[in-house]
Design an enzyme around this catalytic site. Structure first.
Site, mmCIF file in Angstrom:
data_model
loop_
_atom_site.group_PDB
_atom_site.id
_atom_site.type_symbol
_atom_site.label_atom_id
_atom_site.label_comp_id
_atom_site.label_asym_id
_atom_site.label_seq_id
_atom_site.Cartn_x
_atom_site.Cartn_y
_atom_site.Cartn_z
ATOM 1 N N SER A 190 -19.801 -26.286 -24.152
ATOM 2 C CA SER A 190 -20.103 -25.599 -22.902
ATOM 3 C C SER A 190 -20.701 -24.221 -23.185
ATOM 4 O O SER A 190 -20.167 -23.454 -23.981
ATOM 5 C CB SER A 190 -18.798 -25.441 -22.111
ATOM 6 O OG SER A 190 -19.017 -24.645 -20.994
ATOM 7 N N CYS A 201 -9.163 -28.562 -25.714
ATOM 8 C CA CYS A 201 -10.140 -27.524 -25.391
ATOM 9 C C CYS A 201 -9.957 -26.391 -26.402
ATOM 10 O O CYS A 201 -8.901 -25.753 -26.438
ATOM 11 C CB CYS A 201 -9.883 -27.041 -23.958
ATOM 12 S SG CYS A 201 -10.940 -25.676 -23.492
ATOM 13 N N CYS A 211 -18.797 -12.788 -18.131
ATOM 14 C CA CYS A 211 -18.739 -13.530 -16.851
ATOM 15 C C CYS A 211 -17.607 -12.960 -15.994
ATOM 16 O O CYS A 211 -16.486 -12.776 -16.477
ATOM 17 C CB CYS A 211 -18.518 -15.020 -17.096
ATOM 18 S SG CYS A 211 -19.756 -15.760 -18.170
ATOM 19 N N GLU A 260 -6.150 -19.095 -27.904
ATOM 20 C CA GLU A 260 -5.454 -20.150 -27.172
ATOM 21 C C GLU A 260 -6.237 -21.447 -27.163
ATOM 22 O O GLU A 260 -7.463 -21.460 -27.205
ATOM 23 C CB GLU A 260 -5.123 -19.688 -25.762
ATOM 24 C CG GLU A 260 -6.303 -19.451 -24.871
ATOM 25 C CD GLU A 260 -5.863 -18.965 -23.485
ATOM 26 O OE1 GLU A 260 -5.508 -17.787 -23.387
ATOM 27 O OE2 GLU A 260 -5.894 -19.755 -22.540
ATOM 28 N N CYS A 298 -13.954 -14.540 -15.564
ATOM 29 C CA CYS A 298 -13.310 -15.029 -16.785
ATOM 30 C C CYS A 298 -12.449 -13.956 -17.447
ATOM 31 O O CYS A 298 -12.892 -12.825 -17.655
ATOM 32 C CB CYS A 298 -14.389 -15.498 -17.758
ATOM 33 S SG CYS A 298 -13.745 -15.976 -19.347
ATOM 34 N N GLY A 354 -14.636 -17.693 -25.576
ATOM 35 C CA GLY A 354 -15.822 -17.499 -26.403
ATOM 36 C C GLY A 354 -16.990 -18.361 -25.981
ATOM 37 O O GLY A 354 -16.835 -19.349 -25.267
ATOM 38 N N GLU A 355 -18.170 -17.948 -26.418
ATOM 39 C CA GLU A 355 -19.412 -18.677 -26.127
ATOM 40 C C GLU A 355 -19.838 -19.369 -27.426
ATOM 41 O O GLU A 355 -20.257 -18.701 -28.382
ATOM 42 C CB GLU A 355 -20.471 -17.682 -25.623
ATOM 43 C CG GLU A 355 -21.907 -18.119 -25.714
ATOM 44 C CD GLU A 355 -22.243 -19.417 -24.978
ATOM 45 O OE1 GLU A 355 -22.023 -19.487 -23.757
ATOM 46 O OE2 GLU A 355 -22.726 -20.358 -25.640
ATOM 47 N N ASN A 382 -10.243 -19.973 -10.378
ATOM 48 C CA ASN A 382 -8.864 -19.529 -10.563
ATOM 49 C C ASN A 382 -8.804 -18.032 -10.358
ATOM 50 O O ASN A 382 -9.481 -17.297 -11.080
ATOM 51 C CB ASN A 382 -8.471 -19.768 -12.023
ATOM 52 C CG ASN A 382 -7.543 -20.926 -12.180
ATOM 53 O OD1 ASN A 382 -6.644 -21.138 -11.387
ATOM 54 N ND2 ASN A 382 -7.780 -21.690 -13.215
ATOM 55 N N SER A 434 -22.837 -23.561 -17.761
ATOM 56 C CA SER A 434 -22.184 -22.830 -16.669
ATOM 57 C C SER A 434 -23.273 -22.224 -15.800
ATOM 58 O O SER A 434 -23.953 -21.294 -16.217
ATOM 59 C CB SER A 434 -21.318 -21.695 -17.218
ATOM 60 O OG SER A 434 -20.339 -22.226 -18.055
ATOM 61 N N LEU A 435 -23.435 -22.763 -14.623
ATOM 62 C CA LEU A 435 -24.530 -22.296 -13.768
ATOM 63 C C LEU A 435 -24.010 -21.300 -12.727
ATOM 64 O O LEU A 435 -24.471 -20.180 -12.630
ATOM 65 C CB LEU A 435 -25.201 -23.506 -13.092
ATOM 66 C CG LEU A 435 -26.556 -23.223 -12.479
ATOM 67 C CD1 LEU A 435 -27.571 -22.803 -13.524
ATOM 68 C CD2 LEU A 435 -27.073 -24.455 -11.735
ATOM 69 N N HIS A 436 -23.097 -21.748 -11.922
ATOM 70 C CA HIS A 436 -22.358 -20.921 -10.955
ATOM 71 C C HIS A 436 -23.154 -20.354 -9.788
ATOM 72 O O HIS A 436 -22.558 -19.911 -8.810
ATOM 73 C CB HIS A 436 -21.557 -19.807 -11.643
ATOM 74 C CG HIS A 436 -20.692 -20.320 -12.742
ATOM 75 N ND1 HIS A 436 -19.871 -21.423 -12.596
ATOM 76 C CD2 HIS A 436 -20.528 -19.927 -14.034
ATOM 77 C CE1 HIS A 436 -19.239 -21.664 -13.733
ATOM 78 N NE2 HIS A 436 -19.625 -20.781 -14.619
ATOM 79 N N CYS A 458 -14.785 -12.510 -25.903
ATOM 80 C CA CYS A 458 -16.151 -12.973 -25.625
ATOM 81 C C CYS A 458 -16.949 -11.776 -25.122
ATOM 82 O O CYS A 458 -16.413 -10.905 -24.446
ATOM 83 C CB CYS A 458 -16.115 -14.073 -24.560
ATOM 84 S SG CYS A 458 -17.743 -14.779 -24.234
ATOM 85 N N CYS A 485 -9.448 -19.804 -18.711
ATOM 86 C CA CYS A 485 -9.484 -19.496 -20.130
ATOM 87 C C CYS A 485 -9.225 -18.008 -20.358
ATOM 88 O O CYS A 485 -9.683 -17.168 -19.620
ATOM 89 C CB CYS A 485 -10.800 -19.937 -20.767
ATOM 90 S SG CYS A 485 -12.240 -19.044 -20.199
HETATM 91 S S1 SF4 Z 1 -16.858 -18.038 -19.194
HETATM 92 FE FE1 SF4 Z 1 -17.197 -18.474 -21.348
HETATM 93 S S2 SF4 Z 1 -19.109 -17.343 -21.806
HETATM 94 FE FE2 SF4 Z 1 -18.355 -16.500 -19.884
HETATM 95 S S3 SF4 Z 1 -17.117 -14.728 -20.518
HETATM 96 FE FE3 SF4 Z 1 -15.727 -16.506 -20.359
HETATM 97 S S4 SF4 Z 1 -15.596 -17.328 -22.404
HETATM 98 FE FE4 SF4 Z 1 -17.404 -15.998 -22.319
#
Ligand code: SF4
Length: 343
Positions: free
Chosen positions: A193, A107, A118, A94, A121, A161-162, A292, A216-218, A114, A335
């Site tokens: 990112s 984006c 996380c 997507e 996600c 994805g990363e 979300n 991405s710290l969080h 991935c 995502c």
């Molecule tokens: S936030 Fe990004 S790195 Fe983390 S699982 Fe989702 S897609 Fe992967």
């Protein structure tokens, strides 16, 4: 490569010219073919100033490289469009397009699925299926551009994805998208990112490509971060901060820290205070993203007063901060959500 064949969209202009010369053809044909590729053609026969015998040679040795729009969703609450693209192997990815007055930001996804895990996600729920090739990332932009009839001005590598887990393809993508006679989108209009792969950030810093880096710290605490992002088992916050300073030193670019605010998880004053301690004096910006909710996890968005309180604390301490709400919340917010619903 696609089987035995070369994917032309995966080549820079120089590489394409070399390929054409290697087929025993004159250099100028390479330049002509390169410009055809960026007119988003589907077949070699559309290259009407290229002789038939050359087109045949091309077809024998290469493919252009196209992904297809499978579905398109348009938000009714904002100007967001989401595309599901079908890859040549049947996988679906997507891509999100966000239109503003004089900007079109896309984006892009970087991997199918991935493996980073996380917790908030949807992309990671089924793990990593495969990396995308550079041209598959590039073609998401080309197809959106063609579909909307508008030039893409900004790119965020923030979809599924990363990007740094698909390092070589991401770097090649940056090269391709920068090509003067191709899409010609400058590095400063691109944000990559990452969830914080320290060694890869260091490698990226050494390349000194002036893209924007978002981390991405969080959570500002290792133990809490480990609960949210398993990648934190490998990389400590201290190391992330160290490599961020190195990145700024090498590129002179401001770093963005992404912070998904999750109710009762990382939205307290204690967290805000520690975040200030970590970021004080750094060339940076914080994006607060109220999370979300996704079906697979029970995370909730904090109440607006908690979100504002967190933001005010940072502001009071001179850390630049913005609240970012997810776009297109009516068409599959975070995502990976849309792709998973489609399967
Ligand atoms: S936030 Fe990004 S790195 Fe983390 S699982 Fe989702 S897609 Fe992967």
């Amino acid at each position: 490569m696609y089987g035995e064949k070369l994917v032309l969209k995966n080549l820079t202009e120089l590489e394409l010219v070399d390929f054409i010369v290697s087929l025993g053809l004159p250099k100028f044909r390479g330049k002509q073919i390169f410009s055809w590729i960026y007119r988003d053609i589907k077949d070699f026969d559309q290259m009407n100033n290229i002789p038939k015998n050359i087109r045949r040679k091309l077809r024998e040795n290469s493919i252009i490289g196209n992904i297809e729009i499978e579905e398109k969703f348009e938000s009714k609450v904002d100007n967001t469009k989401k595309y599901l693209f079908l890859l040549n192997d049947g996988n679906i990815i997507e891509t999100v397009a966000m239109e503003y007055e004089n900007r079109l930001t896309v984006c892009v996804s970087n991997q199918v699925g991935c493996r980073m895990g996380c917790n908030f996600c949807a992309s990671t729920v089924d793990g990593l299926i495969r990396n995308l090739e550079a041209w598959e990332i590039l073609d998401q932009i080309m197809k959106v551009q063609e579909n909307l009839g508008k030039r893409v001005s900004n790119i965020v590598m923030m979809g599924s994805g990363e990007p740094l887990d698909n390092y070589d393809n991401s770097i090649r993508f940056l090269k391709l998208v920068n090509e003067e006679n191709g899409l010609n989108i400058g590095n400063r209009h691109i944000t990559l990112s990452t969830c914080g792969l320290v060694d890869r950030i260091e490698k990226l810093a050494d390349l000194q490509i002036p893209i924007n880096l978002a981390i991405s710290l969080h959570s500002p605490f290792d133990d809490k971060r480990r609960e949210i992002m398993p990648v934190a088992n490998k990389y400590k916050i201290e190391d992330i901060m160290g490599v961020c300073r190195y990145y700024i030193e090498k590129t002179n670019r401001r770093i963005t820290f992404e912070y998904s605010l999750i109710k009762d998880k990382n939205d307290s004053d204690k967290e805000a205070a520690r975040l200030v301690e970590l970021l004080r004096g750094m060339l940076c910006h914080v994006n607060l993203i109220p999370v979300n909710p996704i079906e697979e996890r029970d995370y909730e968005k904090p109440k607006i007063e908690y979100i504002n309180r967190f933001k005010n604390y940072l502001e009071k301490n001179r850390i630049p901060v913005t609240i970012r709400n997810s776009m297109g919340s009516d068409i599959g917010g975070a995502c990976g959500q849309l792709r998973r619903k489609f399967k």
